[in-house]
Design an enzyme around this catalytic site. Structure first.
Site, PDB file in Angstrom:
ATOM      1  N   SER A  50       0.859  -1.190   0.000  1.00 52.94           N
ATOM      2  CA  SER A  50       0.000   0.000   0.000  1.00 52.94           C
ATOM      3  C   SER A  50       0.895   1.240   0.000  1.00 52.94           C
ATOM      4  O   SER A  50       2.118   1.132   0.121  1.00 52.94           O
ATOM      5  CB  SER A  50      -0.870  -0.012   1.260  1.00 52.94           C
ATOM      6  OG  SER A  50      -0.020   0.102   2.394  1.00 52.94           O
ATOM      7  N   ASP A  83      -1.298  -1.581  -3.865  1.00 51.06           N
ATOM      8  CA  ASP A  83      -2.634  -1.678  -3.270  1.00 51.06           C
ATOM      9  C   ASP A  83      -3.155  -0.255  -3.025  1.00 51.06           C
ATOM     10  O   ASP A  83      -2.451   0.577  -2.440  1.00 51.06           O
ATOM     11  CB  ASP A  83      -2.492  -2.453  -1.938  1.00 51.06           C
ATOM     12  CG  ASP A  83      -3.822  -2.872  -1.345  1.00 51.06           C
ATOM     13  OD1 ASP A  83      -4.809  -2.987  -2.103  1.00 51.06           O
ATOM     14  OD2 ASP A  83      -3.858  -3.115  -0.119  1.00 51.06           O
ATOM     15  N   HIS A  84      -4.352   0.033  -3.467  1.00 52.59           N
ATOM     16  CA  HIS A  84      -5.006   1.335  -3.235  1.00 52.59           C
ATOM     17  C   HIS A  84      -4.168   2.551  -3.621  1.00 52.59           C
ATOM     18  O   HIS A  84      -3.942   3.444  -2.779  1.00 52.59           O
ATOM     19  CB  HIS A  84      -5.451   1.476  -1.766  1.00 52.59           C
ATOM     20  CG  HIS A  84      -6.572   0.557  -1.416  1.00 52.59           C
ATOM     21  ND1 HIS A  84      -7.866   0.740  -1.855  1.00 52.59           N
ATOM     22  CD2 HIS A  84      -6.588  -0.605  -0.708  1.00 52.59           C
ATOM     23  CE1 HIS A  84      -8.619  -0.246  -1.411  1.00 52.59           C
ATOM     24  NE2 HIS A  84      -7.871  -1.090  -0.735  1.00 52.59           N
ATOM     25  N   GLU A 142     -11.658   0.196  -8.758  1.00 50.76           N
ATOM     26  CA  GLU A 142     -12.685  -0.122  -7.749  1.00 50.76           C
ATOM     27  C   GLU A 142     -13.929   0.703  -7.996  1.00 50.76           C
ATOM     28  O   GLU A 142     -13.850   1.906  -8.255  1.00 50.76           O
ATOM     29  CB  GLU A 142     -12.147   0.162  -6.338  1.00 50.76           C
ATOM     30  CG  GLU A 142     -13.209  -0.058  -5.249  1.00 50.76           C
ATOM     31  CD  GLU A 142     -12.654  -0.077  -3.830  1.00 50.76           C
ATOM     32  OE1 GLU A 142     -11.521  -0.587  -3.638  1.00 50.76           O
ATOM     33  OE2 GLU A 142     -13.355   0.413  -2.925  1.00 50.76           O
ATOM     34  N   HIS A 189     -11.861  -3.069   5.531  1.00 49.71           N
ATOM     35  CA  HIS A 189     -10.489  -3.367   5.945  1.00 49.71           C
ATOM     36  C   HIS A 189     -10.415  -3.524   7.464  1.00 49.71           C
ATOM     37  O   HIS A 189     -11.223  -2.942   8.181  1.00 49.71           O
ATOM     38  CB  HIS A 189      -9.555  -2.211   5.551  1.00 49.71           C
ATOM     39  CG  HIS A 189      -9.306  -2.124   4.086  1.00 49.71           C
ATOM     40  ND1 HIS A 189      -9.197  -0.929   3.424  1.00 49.71           N
ATOM     41  CD2 HIS A 189      -9.140  -3.083   3.151  1.00 49.71           C
ATOM     42  CE1 HIS A 189      -8.972  -1.164   2.140  1.00 49.71           C
ATOM     43  NE2 HIS A 189      -8.935  -2.459   1.950  1.00 49.71           N
ATOM     44  N   HIS A 223     -11.747  -7.215  -1.616  1.00 52.18           N
ATOM     45  CA  HIS A 223     -10.905  -6.587  -0.595  1.00 52.18           C
ATOM     46  C   HIS A 223     -11.466  -6.943   0.783  1.00 52.18           C
ATOM     47  O   HIS A 223     -12.548  -7.503   0.890  1.00 52.18           O
ATOM     48  CB  HIS A 223     -10.917  -5.064  -0.770  1.00 52.18           C
ATOM     49  CG  HIS A 223     -10.011  -4.593  -1.852  1.00 52.18           C
ATOM     50  ND1 HIS A 223      -8.899  -3.839  -1.604  1.00 52.18           N
ATOM     51  CD2 HIS A 223     -10.045  -4.803  -3.189  1.00 52.18           C
ATOM     52  CE1 HIS A 223      -8.290  -3.578  -2.758  1.00 52.18           C
ATOM     53  NE2 HIS A 223      -8.970  -4.149  -3.736  1.00 52.18           N
ATOM     54  N   SER A 225     -10.746  -9.179   2.944  1.00 45.56           N
ATOM     55  CA  SER A 225     -11.154 -10.589   2.983  1.00 45.56           C
ATOM     56  C   SER A 225     -10.447 -11.420   4.036  1.00 45.56           C
ATOM     57  O   SER A 225     -10.364 -12.640   3.912  1.00 45.56           O
ATOM     58  CB  SER A 225     -10.970 -11.210   1.605  1.00 45.56           C
ATOM     59  OG  SER A 225     -11.893 -10.627   0.728  1.00 45.56           O
ATOM     60  N   SER A 226      -9.934 -10.777   5.062  1.00 44.96           N
ATOM     61  CA  SER A 226      -9.388 -11.575   6.167  1.00 44.96           C
ATOM     62  C   SER A 226     -10.530 -12.254   6.900  1.00 44.96           C
ATOM     63  O   SER A 226     -11.619 -11.690   7.025  1.00 44.96           O
ATOM     64  CB  SER A 226      -8.599 -10.685   7.145  1.00 44.96           C
ATOM     65  OG  SER A 226      -7.286 -10.512   6.659  1.00 44.96           O
ATOM     66  N   THR A 269      -4.989  -8.352   7.349  1.00 41.57           N
ATOM     67  CA  THR A 269      -5.226  -8.428   8.797  1.00 41.57           C
ATOM     68  C   THR A 269      -4.881  -9.791   9.399  1.00 41.57           C
ATOM     69  O   THR A 269      -4.266  -9.862  10.471  1.00 41.57           O
ATOM     70  CB  THR A 269      -6.700  -8.072   9.093  1.00 41.57           C
ATOM     71  OG1 THR A 269      -6.906  -6.718   8.683  1.00 41.57           O
ATOM     72  CG2 THR A 269      -7.035  -8.212  10.560  1.00 41.57           C
TER      73      THR A 269
HETATM   74  P1  13P Z   1      -8.090  -7.206   5.450  1.00 39.62           P
HETATM   75  O1  13P Z   1      -7.951  -6.046   6.402  1.00 39.62           O
HETATM   76  O2  13P Z   1      -9.417  -7.879   5.591  1.00 39.62           O
HETATM   77  O3  13P Z   1      -6.983  -8.149   5.519  1.00 39.62           O
HETATM   78  O4  13P Z   1      -8.096  -6.595   3.972  1.00 39.62           O
HETATM   79  C1  13P Z   1      -6.906  -6.208   3.347  1.00 39.62           C
HETATM   80  C2  13P Z   1      -7.150  -5.492   2.074  1.00 39.62           C
HETATM   81  O5  13P Z   1      -8.223  -5.522   1.505  1.00 39.62           O
HETATM   82  C3  13P Z   1      -6.018  -4.739   1.494  1.00 39.62           C
HETATM   83  O6  13P Z   1      -6.390  -4.016   0.360  1.00 39.62           O
END
Ligand code: 13P
Length: 341
Positions: A50, A83-84, A142, A189, A223, A225-226, A269
């Site tokens: 990120s 990422d982002h 997105e 997130h 996104h 997806s933890s 996460t």
């Molecule tokens: P988590 O916080 O669910 O792991 O998501 C991470 C994420 O989407 C990073 O872009």
């Protein structure tokens, strides 16, 4: 092999009907954990950084660690993804450094917090697609906004406030020409996603399926997806942590997504939890220790276990050797001749 294009990995995943985890990194131990898990499970991988990770690691450190990963794990097709990305400029600087894939998140304004307009999103994403594709680099966009703001990025909402509108998703793909589309279906997130175990209803899986029906050839991205497993929360709390009870995205729902067009699954996460739990355990059990390796090694091992498990659950395990990587030059050529992609 050199770093490869994410588009190729996702095209192969679509052919094979599996998903590919995209794991966030900030440092050497996290990269090592992912690469070891990839070797153990024979998985292609997406390593993502990120803006926060790039600034934490002064990003050249990160880039050179990734080059080391490609040297040490030559059998693993490896993508370095931004990422982002919050602006065209951020994406450009990542491409110039050697990232092989970028996310232009135009669902938010460049402050990374304020939901943007559809027009702004299309314009910024289209601009990045033109710059990236000329170099064979992949673009994720997105539409709709995720919830949460724990990592400094997100609308700060509950994940259900800005779900992806399927009509807009179709238009967005048509106007931008992107490779992968992140959609908002109720995830956010961070660790605090849900106050009880979510169902397919909570997660708006129907909407995901509708988007897939309307865009069957677009690689969808989940996104937030933890799964925030209870055993990882328990280790942290057992050794002095103070996590409040929380639920993440059940792996079965992710697998349902994979059967419906999801090809990239973002996980950060769960790895943070695994690392922190392992470190807390050493601090608690061996307070006399002060060699950083005494806690970084178990932390790396704990993250590797989580990543290897996710690779197996997402279905990417066993697919590292399926295909010969295509160079970015060849990808650029294919984008120029759209029929060939
Ligand atoms: P988590 O916080 O669910 O792991 O998501 C991470 C994420 O989407 C990073 O872009």
């Amino acid at each position: 092999m050199p770093l490869v294009s994410m588009r190729q990995l996702l095209d192969e995943a679509a052919k094979g009907g599996y998903g590919v985890g995209a794991f966030n990194v900030n440092n050497m131990e996290q990269i090592q954990a992912i690469m070891e898990a990839a070797r153990e499970t024979k998985s292609p991988v997406i390593v993502q950084a990120s803006r926060g990770a790039r600034s934490y690691s002064q990003d050249r450190f990160l880039y050179h660690l990734m080059l080391a990963a490609t040297e040490l794990y030559p059998e693993i097709p490896t993508v370095l993804h931004l990422d982002h990305g919050n602006s065209v400029e951020t994406c450009k600087s990542a491409i110039e450094m050697g990232f092989t894939s970028v996310m232009m998140d135009g669902s938010l304004m460049p402050d990374g917090k304020t939901p943007s307009t559809f027009e702004y999103n299309v314009k910024a994403t289209r601009e990045v697609v033109e710059i990236a594709h000329a170099k064979g680099v992949t673009v994720e966009g997105e539409i709709g906004c995720l919830g949460g703001i724990e990592d400094g990025h997100g609308a700060g909402l509950d994940g259900l406030s800005h779900l992806t509108d399927p009509d807009q998703a179709v238009e967005f793909v048509k106007f931008t020409g992107l490779d992968a589309l992140a959609i908002a279906i109720g995830t956010s997130h961070g660790a605090y996603k849900f106050t009880k175990k979510p169902t397919g209803e909570t997660l708006k899986m129907e909407r995901l399926m509708e988007i897939h029906r309307r865009l069957p050839h677009v690689h969808l991205v989940m996104h937030g997806s933890s799964s925030v497993p209870k055993d990882l929360q328990d280790i942290i709390n057992q050794y002095g942590g103070k996590l409040k009870p929380t639920w993440g995205v059940p792996v079965e729902e992710i697998q349902l997504g994979i059967r419906n067009g999801v090809r990239k699954i973002n996980v950060d996460t769960d790895n943070r939890l695994a690392i922190t739990g392992a470190i807390r355990k050493v601090f608690f059990e061996k307070p006399e220790e002060f060699d950083p390796r005494s806690y970084l090694k178990p932390a790396r091992e704990a993250m590797k276990k989580v990543v290897a498990l996710r690779m197996t659950q997402f279905g990417q395990a066993g697919h590292a050797g399926d295909y010969a990587p295509v160079s970015l030059e060849e990808m650029a050529h294919r984008y120029h001749e759209p029929v060939a992609v």
